[in-house]
Design an enzyme around this catalytic site. Sequence first.
Site, PDB file in Angstrom:
ATOM      1  N   SER A  54       8.981  -3.037 -18.657  1.00 29.04           N
ATOM      2  CA  SER A  54       8.565  -1.726 -19.166  1.00 29.04           C
ATOM      3  C   SER A  54       9.343  -1.334 -20.418  1.00 29.04           C
ATOM      4  O   SER A  54      10.513  -1.705 -20.586  1.00 29.04           O
ATOM      5  CB  SER A  54       8.830  -0.691 -18.070  1.00 29.04           C
ATOM      6  OG  SER A  54       8.832   0.599 -18.593  1.00 29.04           O
ATOM      7  N   LEU A  94       0.828  -1.217   0.000  1.00 28.07           N
ATOM      8  CA  LEU A  94       0.000   0.000   0.000  1.00 28.07           C
ATOM      9  C   LEU A  94       0.861   1.266   0.000  1.00 28.07           C
ATOM     10  O   LEU A  94       0.678   2.176   0.814  1.00 28.07           O
ATOM     11  CB  LEU A  94      -0.975   0.016   1.189  1.00 28.07           C
ATOM     12  CG  LEU A  94      -2.003  -1.117   1.221  1.00 28.07           C
ATOM     13  CD1 LEU A  94      -2.890  -1.021   2.463  1.00 28.07           C
ATOM     14  CD2 LEU A  94      -2.887  -1.105  -0.034  1.00 28.07           C
ATOM     15  N   TYR A 105      14.631   4.203 -12.906  1.00 30.75           N
ATOM     16  CA  TYR A 105      13.509   3.270 -13.057  1.00 30.75           C
ATOM     17  C   TYR A 105      13.780   2.266 -14.183  1.00 30.75           C
ATOM     18  O   TYR A 105      13.617   1.060 -14.013  1.00 30.75           O
ATOM     19  CB  TYR A 105      12.226   4.072 -13.344  1.00 30.75           C
ATOM     20  CG  TYR A 105      11.026   3.221 -13.710  1.00 30.75           C
ATOM     21  CD1 TYR A 105      10.369   2.461 -12.740  1.00 30.75           C
ATOM     22  CD2 TYR A 105      10.550   3.185 -15.020  1.00 30.75           C
ATOM     23  CE1 TYR A 105       9.267   1.685 -13.080  1.00 30.75           C
ATOM     24  CE2 TYR A 105       9.449   2.415 -15.365  1.00 30.75           C
ATOM     25  CZ  TYR A 105       8.814   1.663 -14.382  1.00 30.75           C
ATOM     26  OH  TYR A 105       7.721   0.900 -14.724  1.00 30.75           O
TER      27      TYR A 105
END
Length: 328
Positions: free
Chosen positions: A130, A33, A154
């Site tokens: 990605s 979360l 990233y």
Amino acid sequence: MEILVTGGTGFIGGHLAESFARDGHHVTVVDNLEPYYDLGIKKHNVETSREAAAESGGAYDFVEGTVTNADLLKNLTETVDAIYHQAAQAGVRKSVEEPAKVNEYNVTGTMTVLEAARKNDVDRVVYASSSSVYGKPQYLPYDEDHPNEPVSPYGVSKLSSEHYMRVYNEVYGLPTVSLRYFTVYGPRMRPNMAISNFVSRCMRGEPPQIYGDGKQTRDFTYIDDVVDANRQLLHDDNADGEIMNIGSTDNIDILTLAEVVRDEIDPDLDIEFTDAREGDAEHTHADISKANELIGYEPSRDIRQGVREFIEWYEANRDWYEPLVVNS
Ligand SMILES: NC(=O)c1ccc[n+]([C@@H]2O[C@H](COP(=O)([O-])OP(=O)(O)OC[C@H]3O[C@@H](n4cnc5c(N)ncnc54)[C@H](O)[C@@H]3O)[C@@H](O)[C@H]2O)c1
């Protein structure tokens, strides 16, 4: 089947969990979360998956925890058939601000998932990679053999994880597949992305805001197509050990995208330009022939159709979604 979805309260993981739960599988979600955007969206994702399981007679369990916790992952994967590893600190800009955290979540997290899968003989691990692993384009569209030169922390983290996926397949015989997603959008999407920002601003009577000159180009991939590719891999071993692009049928520059959204909602609005952001790739464009050959992947919507559907969904869910987008 028993399926573990890491990051399963997030945008893509939430759709995967819901889809598997709807099919009557036993789905476990592990997610920490992370408050990267308003947690209300994640709570909504948990509820949607839980309802899908209740309707189908499947099962849904949510476990709050981090994928870097080796004992937790080992316990959660004891009887699991497949892992869909979506958990990550997403977002290029966040990785420029906090590269060490991104390495911990994205690379150590992936290693921890793989170790648990190897020790518990999981049948398949599917990884959410990605298009950012490509970085500087030497030619477009990118095929999977295009050189990798990520331009953000990233992108480096996604590429490192992909290498671990491949090596665990080669060295330990663990069936792994990496899917290189190209900018995914659709219902319940992350707030801090171009399409959700443009739609939200136009719906509130504000001009869509572009970072940079709007000449950057992207493939935008509808969430249902991403879900379909992942679902295919539940039973199909054709892509084990492989890396595949999961993109769309068409490529669009950001200015045109802003105009498409604006024209759908309020053609009288202007377009606003603001400073470009560090670490963003200039262009992404997917060659999807490998995924088509190996798993029959075929995108179902072009960008105009997908944007129209997203706007319809936004209108129907505006009461709860819009405040969360504005807050994030
Ligand atoms: N959305 C896109 O356009 C896109 C494009 C390419 C790749 N991806 C990849 O797809 C995956 C899902 O992306 P998304 O758009 O759904 O992002 P998201 O942020 O909505 O979902 C990621 C989820 O992972 C959870 N998470 C983060 N760190 C964790 C940790 N250490 N342990 C457990 N859970 C953790 C977050 O709480 C979140 O719910 C990510 O791996 C992302 O890198 C997304």
